[in-house]
Design a protein around this motif. Sequence first.
Motif, PDB file in Angstrom:
ATOM      1  N   THR A  52       1.434  -4.918  -8.503  1.00  0.00           N
ATOM      2  CA  THR A  52       0.601  -4.031  -7.680  1.00  0.00           C
ATOM      3  C   THR A  52      -0.110  -4.822  -6.589  1.00  0.00           C
ATOM      4  OG1 THR A  52       0.302  -2.533  -9.555  1.00  0.00           O
ATOM      5  CG2 THR A  52      -1.254  -2.319  -7.724  1.00  0.00           C
ATOM      6  N   VAL A 102      -7.321   6.299   6.993  1.00  0.00           N
ATOM      7  CA  VAL A 102      -6.284   6.920   6.184  1.00  0.00           C
ATOM      8  C   VAL A 102      -5.767   8.115   6.956  1.00  0.00           C
ATOM      9  CG1 VAL A 102      -5.775   8.079   4.010  1.00  0.00           C
ATOM     10  CG2 VAL A 102      -7.374   6.173   4.046  1.00  0.00           C
ATOM     11  N   THR A 104      -3.753  11.273   6.724  1.00  0.00           N
ATOM     12  CA  THR A 104      -3.108  12.258   5.861  1.00  0.00           C
ATOM     13  C   THR A 104      -2.266  13.179   6.719  1.00  0.00           C
ATOM     14  OG1 THR A 104      -5.030  13.703   6.030  1.00  0.00           O
ATOM     15  CG2 THR A 104      -4.959  12.195   4.155  1.00  0.00           C
ATOM     16  N   ARG A 114       1.068   5.371   7.016  1.00  0.00           N
ATOM     17  CA  ARG A 114       0.772   5.780   5.636  1.00  0.00           C
ATOM     18  C   ARG A 114       0.343   4.612   4.760  1.00  0.00           C
ATOM     19  NH1 ARG A 114       5.469   8.925   6.714  1.00  0.00           N
ATOM     20  NH2 ARG A 114       6.703   7.306   5.758  1.00  0.00           N
ATOM     21  N   LEU A 117      -2.801   5.063   2.683  1.00  0.00           N
ATOM     22  CA  LEU A 117      -2.567   6.016   1.593  1.00  0.00           C
ATOM     23  C   LEU A 117      -2.018   5.281   0.377  1.00  0.00           C
ATOM     24  CD1 LEU A 117      -1.003   9.077   3.466  1.00  0.00           C
ATOM     25  CD2 LEU A 117      -3.235   8.965   2.342  1.00  0.00           C
ATOM     26  N   LEU A 118      -1.161   4.298   0.620  1.00  0.00           N
ATOM     27  CA  LEU A 118      -0.627   3.466  -0.453  1.00  0.00           C
ATOM     28  C   LEU A 118      -1.753   2.668  -1.110  1.00  0.00           C
ATOM     29  CD1 LEU A 118       1.892   2.302  -1.919  1.00  0.00           C
ATOM     30  CD2 LEU A 118       1.949   0.553  -0.148  1.00  0.00           C
ATOM     31  N   ASP A 120      -4.897   3.398  -1.152  1.00  0.00           N
ATOM     32  CA  ASP A 120      -5.740   4.358  -1.860  1.00  0.00           C
ATOM     33  C   ASP A 120      -5.137   4.738  -3.214  1.00  0.00           C
ATOM     34  OD1 ASP A 120      -8.174   5.948  -1.730  1.00  0.00           O
ATOM     35  OD2 ASP A 120      -6.843   7.692  -1.631  1.00  0.00           O
ATOM     36  N   ALA A 121      -3.824   4.844  -3.273  1.00  0.00           N
ATOM     37  CA  ALA A 121      -3.150   5.217  -4.517  1.00  0.00           C
ATOM     38  C   ALA A 121      -3.100   4.055  -5.504  1.00  0.00           C
ATOM     39  CB  ALA A 121      -1.736   5.710  -4.219  1.00  0.00           C
ATOM     40  N   LEU A 122      -2.962   2.830  -5.027  1.00  0.00           N
ATOM     41  CA  LEU A 122      -2.775   1.684  -5.913  1.00  0.00           C
ATOM     42  C   LEU A 122      -4.076   1.019  -6.363  1.00  0.00           C
ATOM     43  CD1 LEU A 122       0.224  -0.066  -4.123  1.00  0.00           C
ATOM     44  CD2 LEU A 122       0.289   1.275  -6.238  1.00  0.00           C
ATOM     45  N   ASP A 124      -8.065   0.465  -7.424  1.00  0.00           N
ATOM     46  CA  ASP A 124      -9.130   1.162  -8.137  1.00  0.00           C
ATOM     47  C   ASP A 124     -10.296   1.459  -7.197  1.00  0.00           C
ATOM     48  OD1 ASP A 124      -8.195   1.221 -11.017  1.00  0.00           O
ATOM     49  OD2 ASP A 124      -7.928  -0.900 -10.510  1.00  0.00           O
ATOM     50  N   TRP A 126     -11.419   0.465  -2.780  1.00  0.00           N
ATOM     51  CA  TRP A 126     -11.116  -0.276  -1.560  1.00  0.00           C
ATOM     52  C   TRP A 126     -12.112   0.130  -0.495  1.00  0.00           C
ATOM     53  CZ3 TRP A 126      -9.597   1.589   3.258  1.00  0.00           C
ATOM     54  CH2 TRP A 126      -9.243   2.935   3.317  1.00  0.00           C
TER      55      TRP A 126
END
Length: 148
Positions: A52, A102, A104, A114, A117-118, A120-122, A124, A126
């Motif tokens: 990750t 970000v 969207t 994007r 967005l990655l 933000d998803a990966l 915990d 940021w």
Amino acid sequence: MNLENSDRYPSAQSTLPTRKFCVRLSSTRRGARLARLLTVEQLRSWEVPFETAELVVAELASNAALHGSAPGRDFRLTLTLTTADTLRIEVTDTRPGHVPTVRTGAPPDTERGRGLLLIDALADRWGITPGPGACKTVWAELVTGACG
């Protein structure tokens, strides 16, 4: 008297060392690739899962090289593994006014826009920290569970 919270008697956890790795790299695609490779090797040496973190560093370093650089200026990668099983990834670049956002709703066939967005998803957690000086730091934290 509660000894765990006393300044005279620090807890065992607070005395464990924090591991840190920091390197300056050229603001180029090659520098971004090297940031990713160095991250993998450093986390392997710390015996921390790196998959990750590798993705997060690839994105942040790429952003620093493509969007956050001033001509002739490097970016800095810092990895900090804390006693709380958290890996903090920081990429500091030299364009403080160019704050990433970000995006969207980017069209699915778009090659750019994007990346955060990655992150933000990966990650915990940021964020973006201004400074020092004419710089900004984009950071991400990953709970690793490796320091147990």
